[in-house]
Design a protein around this motif. Structure first.
Motif, mmCIF file in Angstrom:
data_model
loop_
_atom_site.group_PDB
_atom_site.id
_atom_site.type_symbol
_atom_site.label_atom_id
_atom_site.label_comp_id
_atom_site.label_asym_id
_atom_site.label_seq_id
_atom_site.Cartn_x
_atom_site.Cartn_y
_atom_site.Cartn_z
ATOM 1 N N SER A 27 0.823 -1.210 0.000
ATOM 2 C CA SER A 27 0.000 0.000 0.000
ATOM 3 C C SER A 27 0.860 1.264 0.000
ATOM 4 C CB SER A 27 -0.979 0.003 1.170
ATOM 5 O OG SER A 27 -0.311 0.088 2.393
ATOM 6 N N GLU A 30 1.971 1.787 -3.742
ATOM 7 C CA GLU A 30 0.845 1.554 -4.645
ATOM 8 C C GLU A 30 1.137 2.078 -6.062
ATOM 9 O OE1 GLU A 30 -3.880 2.595 -4.650
ATOM 10 O OE2 GLU A 30 -2.516 4.006 -3.694
ATOM 11 N N CYS A 32 -1.018 1.489 -9.813
ATOM 12 C CA CYS A 32 -2.105 0.773 -10.492
ATOM 13 C C CYS A 32 -1.717 0.249 -11.869
ATOM 14 C CB CYS A 32 -3.349 1.655 -10.583
ATOM 15 S SG CYS A 32 -3.114 3.112 -11.606
ATOM 16 N N ASP A 45 -3.707 -1.818 -5.594
ATOM 17 C CA ASP A 45 -4.614 -0.719 -5.279
ATOM 18 C C ASP A 45 -4.823 -0.699 -3.768
ATOM 19 O OD1 ASP A 45 -7.319 0.445 -4.639
ATOM 20 O OD2 ASP A 45 -7.211 0.926 -6.784
ATOM 21 N N ALA A 46 -4.372 0.378 -3.105
ATOM 22 C CA ALA A 46 -4.434 0.460 -1.645
ATOM 23 C C ALA A 46 -5.862 0.605 -1.142
ATOM 24 C CB ALA A 46 -3.574 1.614 -1.142
ATOM 25 N N THR A 47 -6.756 1.158 -1.936
ATOM 26 C CA THR A 47 -8.155 1.272 -1.525
ATOM 27 C C THR A 47 -8.793 -0.109 -1.442
ATOM 28 O OG1 THR A 47 -8.323 3.439 -2.571
ATOM 29 C CG2 THR A 47 -10.396 2.309 -2.079
ATOM 30 N N GLU A 48 -8.551 -0.923 -2.447
ATOM 31 C CA GLU A 48 -9.091 -2.278 -2.500
ATOM 32 C C GLU A 48 -8.260 -3.257 -1.671
ATOM 33 O OE1 GLU A 48 -11.915 -3.120 -4.031
ATOM 34 O OE2 GLU A 48 -12.233 -1.119 -4.865
#
Length: 89
Positions: A27, A30, A32, A45-48
């Motif tokens: 993360s 990160e 993408c 993807d740090a959000t996911e």
């Protein structure tokens, strides 16, 4: 639609696993689109908190999938040889 794991994808996943990073470390770095090959583009993807990829078939139709770190291990070890992908929105 199902994607059958091929050598191109295995090489990406093995590269990811060889880095031996934790989810926290992933993360922090990160990216993408860190991995780009003929048919795949993606990264962490740090959000996911998962690895998110686009797959482009022979007609250049884009599909999406995401996999956890454990999924990558199962794929690299041959425990998972295919999985569901979805048409990009």
């Amino acid at each position: 639609m199902k994607l059958i794991v091929n050598n191109e994808l295995l090489d990406i996943f093995k590269d990811l696993l060889n880095r031996n990073l934790t989810l926290t470390e992933w993360s922090e770095i990160e990216s993408c689109d860190e991995f780009q090959t003929d048919n795949f583009c993606g990264g962490f993807d740090a959000t996911e908190m998962e690895f998110c990829f686009s797959y482009y078939d022979k007609n250049k139709t884009e599909y999406w999938f995401q996999k956890s770190l454990n999924d990558l291990k199962d794929i690299a070890n041959g425990k998972m040889t295919e999985f569901q992908i979805r048409l990009a929105e």
